[in-house]
Design a protein around this motif. Structure first.
Motif, PDB file in Angstrom:
ATOM      1  N   TRP A 111       0.877  -1.175   0.000  1.00  0.00           N
ATOM      2  CA  TRP A 111       0.000   0.000   0.000  1.00  0.00           C
ATOM      3  C   TRP A 111       0.909   1.218   0.000  1.00  0.00           C
ATOM      4  CZ3 TRP A 111      -4.953   1.191  -0.742  1.00  0.00           C
ATOM      5  CH2 TRP A 111      -5.505   2.340  -0.181  1.00  0.00           C
ATOM      6  N   LEU A 112       0.947   1.919  -1.122  1.00  0.00           N
ATOM      7  CA  LEU A 112       1.830   3.068  -1.269  1.00  0.00           C
ATOM      8  C   LEU A 112       1.084   4.370  -1.000  1.00  0.00           C
ATOM      9  CD1 LEU A 112       3.746   0.989  -2.460  1.00  0.00           C
ATOM     10  CD2 LEU A 112       4.247   2.605  -4.329  1.00  0.00           C
ATOM     11  N   GLU A 113       1.765   5.277  -0.334  1.00  0.00           N
ATOM     12  CA  GLU A 113       1.239   6.617  -0.108  1.00  0.00           C
ATOM     13  C   GLU A 113       2.113   7.618  -0.851  1.00  0.00           C
ATOM     14  OE1 GLU A 113       0.197   9.782   3.495  1.00  0.00           O
ATOM     15  OE2 GLU A 113       1.077   7.820   3.954  1.00  0.00           O
ATOM     16  N   THR A 114       1.484   8.455  -1.662  1.00  0.00           N
ATOM     17  CA  THR A 114       2.186   9.478  -2.432  1.00  0.00           C
ATOM     18  C   THR A 114       1.581  10.835  -2.060  1.00  0.00           C
ATOM     19  OG1 THR A 114       0.651   9.102  -4.271  1.00  0.00           O
ATOM     20  CG2 THR A 114       2.753   7.932  -4.337  1.00  0.00           C
ATOM     21  N   PRO A 115       2.083  11.483  -0.997  1.00  0.00           N
ATOM     22  CA  PRO A 115       1.431  12.678  -0.458  1.00  0.00           C
ATOM     23  C   PRO A 115       1.272  13.818  -1.455  1.00  0.00           C
ATOM     24  CG  PRO A 115       3.099  11.843   1.055  1.00  0.00           C
ATOM     25  CD  PRO A 115       3.262  11.085  -0.217  1.00  0.00           C
ATOM     26  N   ILE A 146       1.072  13.421  -4.901  1.00  0.00           N
ATOM     27  CA  ILE A 146       0.559  12.966  -6.192  1.00  0.00           C
ATOM     28  C   ILE A 146      -0.810  12.343  -5.976  1.00  0.00           C
ATOM     29  CG2 ILE A 146       1.004  11.591  -8.263  1.00  0.00           C
ATOM     30  CD1 ILE A 146       3.906  11.298  -7.322  1.00  0.00           C
ATOM     31  N   ALA A 147      -1.798  12.796  -6.714  1.00  0.00           N
ATOM     32  CA  ALA A 147      -3.126  12.192  -6.644  1.00  0.00           C
ATOM     33  C   ALA A 147      -3.089  10.820  -7.311  1.00  0.00           C
ATOM     34  CB  ALA A 147      -4.154  13.077  -7.331  1.00  0.00           C
ATOM     35  N   ALA A 148      -3.653   9.823  -6.633  1.00  0.00           N
ATOM     36  CA  ALA A 148      -3.583   8.449  -7.136  1.00  0.00           C
ATOM     37  C   ALA A 148      -4.271   8.294  -8.490  1.00  0.00           C
ATOM     38  CB  ALA A 148      -4.189   7.489  -6.120  1.00  0.00           C
ATOM     39  N   THR A 149      -5.382   9.007  -8.708  1.00  0.00           N
ATOM     40  CA  THR A 149      -6.064   8.885 -10.005  1.00  0.00           C
ATOM     41  C   THR A 149      -5.206   9.452 -11.129  1.00  0.00           C
ATOM     42  OG1 THR A 149      -7.244  10.938  -9.463  1.00  0.00           O
ATOM     43  CG2 THR A 149      -8.390   8.861  -9.045  1.00  0.00           C
ATOM     44  N   HIS A 182      -4.374   9.676  -2.150  1.00  0.00           N
ATOM     45  CA  HIS A 182      -2.931   9.662  -2.391  1.00  0.00           C
ATOM     46  C   HIS A 182      -2.350   8.258  -2.155  1.00  0.00           C
ATOM     47  CE1 HIS A 182      -2.626  13.993  -2.911  1.00  0.00           C
ATOM     48  NE2 HIS A 182      -3.392  14.142  -1.837  1.00  0.00           N
ATOM     49  N   ASN A 183      -3.168   7.246  -2.367  1.00  0.00           N
ATOM     50  CA  ASN A 183      -2.730   5.869  -2.093  1.00  0.00           C
ATOM     51  C   ASN A 183      -3.038   4.951  -3.263  1.00  0.00           C
ATOM     52  OD1 ASN A 183      -3.891   6.996   0.773  1.00  0.00           O
ATOM     53  ND2 ASN A 183      -2.007   5.830   1.025  1.00  0.00           N
ATOM     54  N   GLY A 184      -2.328   3.835  -3.297  1.00  0.00           N
ATOM     55  CA  GLY A 184      -2.609   2.797  -4.280  1.00  0.00           C
ATOM     56  C   GLY A 184      -2.206   1.437  -3.748  1.00  0.00           C
ATOM     57  N   ARG A 185      -2.927   0.404  -4.200  1.00  0.00           N
ATOM     58  CA  ARG A 185      -2.597  -0.975  -3.835  1.00  0.00           C
ATOM     59  C   ARG A 185      -1.845  -1.647  -4.976  1.00  0.00           C
ATOM     60  NH1 ARG A 185      -6.814  -5.907  -3.511  1.00  0.00           N
ATOM     61  NH2 ARG A 185      -6.231  -5.920  -5.714  1.00  0.00           N
ATOM     62  N   PHE A 186      -0.758  -2.316  -4.618  1.00  0.00           N
ATOM     63  CA  PHE A 186       0.096  -2.974  -5.601  1.00  0.00           C
ATOM     64  C   PHE A 186       0.272  -4.441  -5.210  1.00  0.00           C
ATOM     65  CE2 PHE A 186       0.860   1.466  -5.810  1.00  0.00           C
ATOM     66  CZ  PHE A 186       1.212   1.764  -7.114  1.00  0.00           C
ATOM     67  N   CYS A 187      -0.173  -5.333  -6.073  1.00  0.00           N
ATOM     68  CA  CYS A 187      -0.042  -6.775  -5.834  1.00  0.00           C
ATOM     69  C   CYS A 187       1.272  -7.261  -6.417  1.00  0.00           C
ATOM     70  CB  CYS A 187      -1.220  -7.503  -6.491  1.00  0.00           C
ATOM     71  SG  CYS A 187      -1.104  -9.302  -6.373  1.00  0.00           S
ATOM     72  N   PHE A 188       2.047  -7.997  -5.631  1.00  0.00           N
ATOM     73  CA  PHE A 188       3.357  -8.468  -6.082  1.00  0.00           C
ATOM     74  C   PHE A 188       3.369  -9.939  -6.472  1.00  0.00           C
ATOM     75  CE2 PHE A 188       3.329  -8.503  -1.390  1.00  0.00           C
ATOM     76  CZ  PHE A 188       3.553  -9.844  -1.125  1.00  0.00           C
ATOM     77  N   THR A 189       2.257 -10.654  -6.343  1.00  0.00           N
ATOM     78  CA  THR A 189       2.285 -12.103  -6.539  1.00  0.00           C
ATOM     79  C   THR A 189       2.117 -12.532  -7.984  1.00  0.00           C
ATOM     80  OG1 THR A 189      -0.076 -12.178  -6.014  1.00  0.00           O
ATOM     81  CG2 THR A 189       1.476 -12.633  -4.223  1.00  0.00           C
ATOM     82  N   PHE A 190       1.428 -11.734  -8.800  1.00  0.00           N
ATOM     83  CA  PHE A 190       1.060 -12.188 -10.143  1.00  0.00           C
ATOM     84  C   PHE A 190       2.168 -11.967 -11.174  1.00  0.00           C
ATOM     85  CE2 PHE A 190      -1.061 -11.455 -14.289  1.00  0.00           C
ATOM     86  CZ  PHE A 190      -1.612 -12.717 -14.459  1.00  0.00           C
ATOM     87  N   ALA A 191       2.757 -10.797 -11.185  1.00  0.00           N
ATOM     88  CA  ALA A 191       3.772 -10.469 -12.185  1.00  0.00           C
ATOM     89  C   ALA A 191       5.063 -11.244 -11.912  1.00  0.00           C
ATOM     90  CB  ALA A 191       4.050  -8.967 -12.168  1.00  0.00           C
ATOM     91  N   SER A 192       5.837 -11.461 -12.969  1.00  0.00           N
ATOM     92  CA  SER A 192       7.149 -12.089 -12.806  1.00  0.00           C
ATOM     93  C   SER A 192       8.111 -11.089 -12.174  1.00  0.00           C
ATOM     94  CB  SER A 192       7.695 -12.536 -14.158  1.00  0.00           C
ATOM     95  OG  SER A 192       8.008 -11.406 -14.964  1.00  0.00           O
TER      96      SER A 192
END
Length: 402
Positions: free
Chosen positions: A336-340, A342-345, A372-382
């Motif tokens: 879960w990234l926070e970018t104070p 930068i707007a996530a959209t 200012h947040n986004g969810r990033f999944c690390f399991t699917f990509a190589s």
């Protein structure tokens, strides 16, 4: 014709909300897109050969498993789970305390059928898993939210919330928490807060739904006791799934709780789907009976540990570290990234142009937040895609900052 059906839709259908992640699949599936969006396991680690071996149960017991089954679940699988889960449940479960479901999300649905009337309040962490909160919303529930930090739900804020709600005459039905490797936050509820949460539940008579789909997928440290194992008053319903420790296509989940609650949920399940696929349950049971679950789970954990480490290293290598914050997950599937600044959209739009996808944070909020947040999944990509995706993400961030 469309107006004909529109006029017939129920009030529930008029208020129902779709899953934002499901709605964005057309973007994720673009050629060349690197996806950190969907919370999907890596198909490369699926135990295909071992699961195929388990299909031998169709030859030996096909006439039984191709028939209707009991709503409570396939007996041999329940017996296996009652024993296998004992280290995390604190004891061997009784048959009447277990229900096999069509994925762990069905546990939320059945609990809502059993407990929730329109207008009732559910206490939820914010942000939280949208699959659960959408189901609650579609049952007519209203929400009171609780903030989280790196140690999970801020439990000390809970008593004041409950007292304020009851002073207004609100009916609170339960507390929903994802205790381990939270979706989307990646954090884990600390042991101190687990005990405090149970104390609050006892003091105010508010039960807890402990959602634990990622609990067995721990990379670092020791397992913390489940709320269920710490509970000595029957106040916790525990939900888990084979989706992350075998494969999501099995659609097999389970829950453990007080017998009277499990019975009521079972009666509702009779009208929802009669029973979870007996074929799927039997295949999962045989897979477990042959020892594949215990043998393969360490391989899954090792595989995803490498993926987590790859994303951690890629973020540190490619992102503007002065402009982004995160908590390194000890297990599970998500950052879960926070970018104070930068707007996530905006970041999402820029990232999609660079062929990398994530889920903007606001989709996990029942109210306002996550801009200012986004969810990033690390399991699917190589691992290679993780590095390249982080590089593209870093470029998109720098462009937005400039």
């Amino acid at each position: 014709m469309s107006q004909f059906w529109e006029a017939l839709f129920s009030q529930t259908a008029g208020a129902i909300k779709p899953s934002p992640i499901r709605e964005m699949l057309h973007l994720i599936r673009q050629p060349g897109m690197i996806s950190f969006a969907g919370g999907m396991p890596d198909p490369a680690i699926f135990p295909v050969e071992q699961f195929n071996e388990a299909s031998s149960i169709l030859r030996s017991s096909g006439r039984d498993v191709l028939q209707y089954g009991t709503t409570e679940g396939y007996g041999p699988l329940k017996e296996f789970l009652a024993t296998w889960t004992a280290p995390r449940m604190g004891r061997v479960l009784k048959a009447e305390e277990l229900l096999i479901t069509s994925g762990s999300t069905q546990v939320v649905d059945l609990l809502n059928w059993a407990l929730v009337d329109r207008g009732d309040v559910i206490l939820v962490e914010e942000p939280s898993f949208m699959g659960s909160t959408l189901n609650m919303h579609n049952h007519g529930a209203r929400f009171e939210t609780l903030d989280c930090d790196g140690e999970g739900m801020i439990v000390e804020a809970l008593p004041a919330k409950i007292e304020a709600l009851r002073a207004r005459g609100e009916t609170i039905k339960y507390i929903y928490t994802i205790t381990n490797f939270h979706n989307p936050l990646g954090c884990t509820l600390s042991l101190q807060r687990r005990r405090a949460l149970l104390d609050v539940a006892y003091r105010y008579g508010v039960p807890i739904l402990e959602d634990d789909p990622y609990g067995y997928v721990r990379f670092d440290g020791d397992h913390l006791p489940t709320l269920f194992s710490l509970d000595d008053r029957g106040m916790v319903l525990y939900a888990a799934s084979f989706s992350k420790i075998l494969a999501p296509g099995t659609r097999i989940g389970w829950c453990a709780g007080p017998a009277e609650l499990i019975r009521k949920m079972t009666v509702f399940k009779q009208g929802v789907d009669v029973c979870t696929s007996v074929v799927a349950q039997a295949l999962v049971y045989e897979y477990c009976r042959l020892g594949h679950l215990d043998a393969f789970l360490p391989k899954i954990i090792a595989h995803y540990t490498k993926k987590r480490n790859a994303m951690e290293e890629a973020f540190r290598r490619h992102l503007p570290l002065d402009e982004v914050r995160w908590v390194t997950p000890q297990g599970g599937f998500f950052y879960w990234l926070e970018t104070p600044n930068i707007a996530a959209t905006d970041l999402f739009d820029a990232s999609i142009e660079k062929k990398v996808a994530f889920v903007p944070g606001h989709t996990f909020y029942v109210g306002q937040g996550g801009i200012h947040n986004g969810r990033f999944c690390f399991t699917f990509a190589s691992s290679e895609e993780i590095d390249e995706g982080a590089s593209r993400l870093g470029q998109a961030m720098r462009e937005r900052l400039s």
